[in-house]
Design a protein around this motif. Structure first.
Motif, short mmCIF file in Angstrom:
data_model
loop_
_atom_site.label_atom_id
_atom_site.label_comp_id
_atom_site.label_asym_id
_atom_site.label_seq_id
_atom_site.Cartn_x
_atom_site.Cartn_y
_atom_site.Cartn_z
N LEU A 183 0.58 -1.01 -0.13
CA LEU A 183 0.04 -0.03 -0.61
C LEU A 183 1.67 1.55 0.15
O LEU A 183 2.18 0.99 0.87
N MET A 184 0.29 1.88 -1.08
CA MET A 184 1.07 3.07 -0.41
C MET A 184 0.14 4.41 -0.61
O MET A 184 -0.64 5.38 -0.35
N ARG A 185 0.80 5.41 -0.35
CA ARG A 185 -0.03 7.05 -0.45
C ARG A 185 -0.05 7.42 -1.61
O ARG A 185 -0.73 7.69 -1.80
N GLU A 186 0.21 7.08 -3.18
CA GLU A 186 -0.24 7.67 -4.52
C GLU A 186 -0.80 6.29 -4.45
O GLU A 186 -1.05 5.34 -4.21
N GLY A 187 -2.17 6.94 -5.36
CA GLY A 187 -2.86 5.70 -5.48
C GLY A 187 -4.30 6.22 -5.78
O GLY A 187 -4.99 5.27 -6.26
N GLU A 192 -4.17 5.21 13.70
CA GLU A 192 -4.77 4.53 13.01
C GLU A 192 -4.40 4.73 11.68
O GLU A 192 -3.88 5.32 10.94
N LEU A 193 -5.43 3.81 10.51
CA LEU A 193 -5.19 4.26 9.44
C LEU A 193 -5.96 4.88 8.54
O LEU A 193 -7.08 4.92 8.90
N VAL A 194 -5.36 5.22 7.39
CA VAL A 194 -7.05 6.40 6.88
C VAL A 194 -6.01 6.06 5.53
O VAL A 194 -4.90 5.64 5.15
N PHE A 195 -7.47 5.89 4.55
CA PHE A 195 -6.87 5.12 3.37
C PHE A 195 -8.10 5.16 2.15
O PHE A 195 -9.09 5.32 2.82
N GLY A 236 -1.81 13.10 -5.47
CA GLY A 236 -1.78 14.41 -6.62
C GLY A 236 -3.61 14.70 -6.79
O GLY A 236 -4.31 15.22 -7.70
N VAL A 237 -4.17 14.74 -5.60
CA VAL A 237 -5.44 14.68 -5.14
C VAL A 237 -6.14 14.93 -4.18
O VAL A 237 -5.70 15.73 -3.54
N GLY A 238 -7.18 15.64 -3.97
CA GLY A 238 -7.72 16.39 -3.24
C GLY A 238 -8.86 15.45 -1.73
O GLY A 238 -8.62 14.21 -2.65
N ALA A 239 -9.42 15.78 -0.60
CA ALA A 239 -10.18 15.41 -0.31
C ALA A 239 -11.52 15.96 0.76
O ALA A 239 -11.28 16.97 0.67
N ASP A 240 -12.28 15.53 0.49
CA ASP A 240 -13.92 16.60 0.87
C ASP A 240 -14.43 15.04 1.93
O ASP A 240 -14.54 14.04 1.44
N LEU A 267 -4.31 13.39 6.34
CA LEU A 267 -4.44 13.15 4.80
C LEU A 267 -4.54 14.37 3.97
O LEU A 267 -4.70 13.39 2.87
N ALA A 268 -3.87 15.12 4.27
CA ALA A 268 -2.97 16.04 3.11
C ALA A 268 -1.99 14.98 2.37
O ALA A 268 -1.90 15.42 1.74
N LYS A 269 -1.53 14.25 3.09
CA LYS A 269 0.12 14.09 2.95
C LYS A 269 -0.09 12.79 1.67
O LYS A 269 0.20 13.21 0.87
N LEU A 270 -1.51 12.17 2.37
CA LEU A 270 -1.93 11.25 0.99
C LEU A 270 -2.48 12.12 -0.21
O LEU A 270 -1.87 11.63 -1.42
N CYS A 271 -2.96 13.42 -0.65
CA CYS A 271 -3.08 13.75 -0.70
C CYS A 271 -2.15 13.90 -2.20
O CYS A 271 -2.43 14.20 -3.62
#
Ligand code: ADP
Ligand code: MG
Length: 325
Positions: A144-148, A265-268, A228-232, A220-224
């Motif tokens: 699993l990675m932050r990108e994807g 915890e994990l955010v995915f 190369g995406v955003g999050a709501d 979550l900002a790091k994952l985004c």
């Protein structure tokens, strides 16, 4: 360290953690030998914890041993890795046997629980600092990675974020609490549980994953950013524990959940078509869908940018408190 270094290693750090047949030479030689599986990718991670920065001075030695490994196992979990081996870099002001036995017990208990063997390290004198290097394995191409993360994916979080920060606030006398809620929140700071089983279960399901060490919004900002995406995120979907709700004033709860660190915890992210599979996972922790991945960069909570001003009560974490990073 002067006299006693070798006794310390022999007494406290030899044959610690799980026994593994793939350890050909552990503590005692110049380097450890492990038989890495031929068909796997190795996942390596290192995290350091420093007294006064990552845990309060005088923190129970057992908790220090637990935390040093837990923060590292959390990184392996976020990669979907199966924990295998660990190396310990320990810097201590003195060889206090009482402290060492508590520390080794905390480390050993968590290591056994996750099948990880302590195979080496280094011991030096200085301000209390604990570094662990951990290694785990993952089948080739399955990490699993932050990108994807892709626009349209669901966003999920495990457990009840914010509890560890509330536990630290209680420990430091910044938040009043009693009884069961107090015990539960303190335990979440003192003995964080890395979500290793969840990380393994998410192989082939999560499109991106990160562990929450600095706070849900920040991680979550790091994952985004990596994806190369955003999050709501929908504020009302954030899973708040009963303990947090009973001790934190209503206008600060969201801030604990979004900005509190040390939860592990994990955010995915995952495809909406995998909701059923995720709902059926039994990884020992509750999972909650908190929002969606979007094309528009940045993290928004209820449509508002998750900047500092967006969340009431964030001032609670304005100072640099030990453990809050
Ligand atoms: P060297 O001088 O070759 O670096 P050391 O005397 O530092 O060796 O260490 C001796 C052995 O003890 C090595 O196998 C090393 O990996 C292990 N070791 C030293 N400190 C620790 C520790 N804190 N935890 C686990 N193993 C340790
Ligand atoms: Mg050495």
């Amino acid at each position: 360290m002067a006299a006693g270094e070798f006794e310390v290693i022999e007494r406290y750090f030899t044959r610690r953690g799980a026994h593994r047949d793939d350890v050909l030479a552990g503590v005692g030689d110049d380097g450890a030998l492990v038989a890495a599986p031929a068909d796997a990718t190795l996942v390596l991670a290192l995290d350091t914890i420093v007294e006064g920065a990552h845990f309060p001075s005088g923190f129970d030695a057992r908790f220090v041993g637990h935390r040093a490994l837990a923060v590292n196992l959390s990184d392996l979990a976020a990669m979907g890795a199966d924990p295998a081996w660990a190396l310990l870099g320990l810097t201590l002001p003195s060889a206090d046997e009482h402290w060492l036995s508590g520390f080794a017990a905390g480390l050993d208990t968590l290591a056994r629980r996750h099948g990880i063997a302590l195979i080496g390290g280094d011991t030096t004198r200085g301000p209390l600092t604990v570094t662990l290097t951990v290694a785990g394995t993952v089948p080739r191409g399955r990490a699993l990675m932050r990108e994807g993360a892709r626009p349209g994916d669901d966003l999920w979080v495990s457990g009840t974020p914010g509890d560890a920060a509330a536990g630290l606030a209680i420990l430091q006398g910044r938040l009043a609490a009693q009884g069961r809620a107090r015990d539960a929140l303190l335990a979440r700071f003192q003995l964080p549980q890395p979500r290793v089983a969840l990380g393994l279960a998410l192989r082939g399901i999560a499109t991106a994953c990160i562990d929450v060490s600095d706070g849900l919004a920040a991680d979550l900002a790091k994952l985004c950013a990596a994806s190369g995406v955003g999050a709501d995120v929908e504020g009302r979907e954030l899973p708040l524990s009963a303990g947090l709700c009973s001790v934190a004033p209503p206008d600060t709860r969201l801030a604990y959940a979004l900005r509190g660190g040390d939860d592990y915890e994990l955010v995915f992210s995952a495809s909406a078509s995998d909701r059923g599979r995720i709902g059926a996972l039994d990884a020992g922790v509750v999972l909650r869908r908190i929002g969606a991945v979007s094309e528009e960069q940045g993290v928004r909570i209820d449509g508002k940018p998750a900047g500092r001003d967006a969340v009431h009560g964030f001032d609670h974490f304005g100072g640099v408190a030990p453990g809050s990073r």
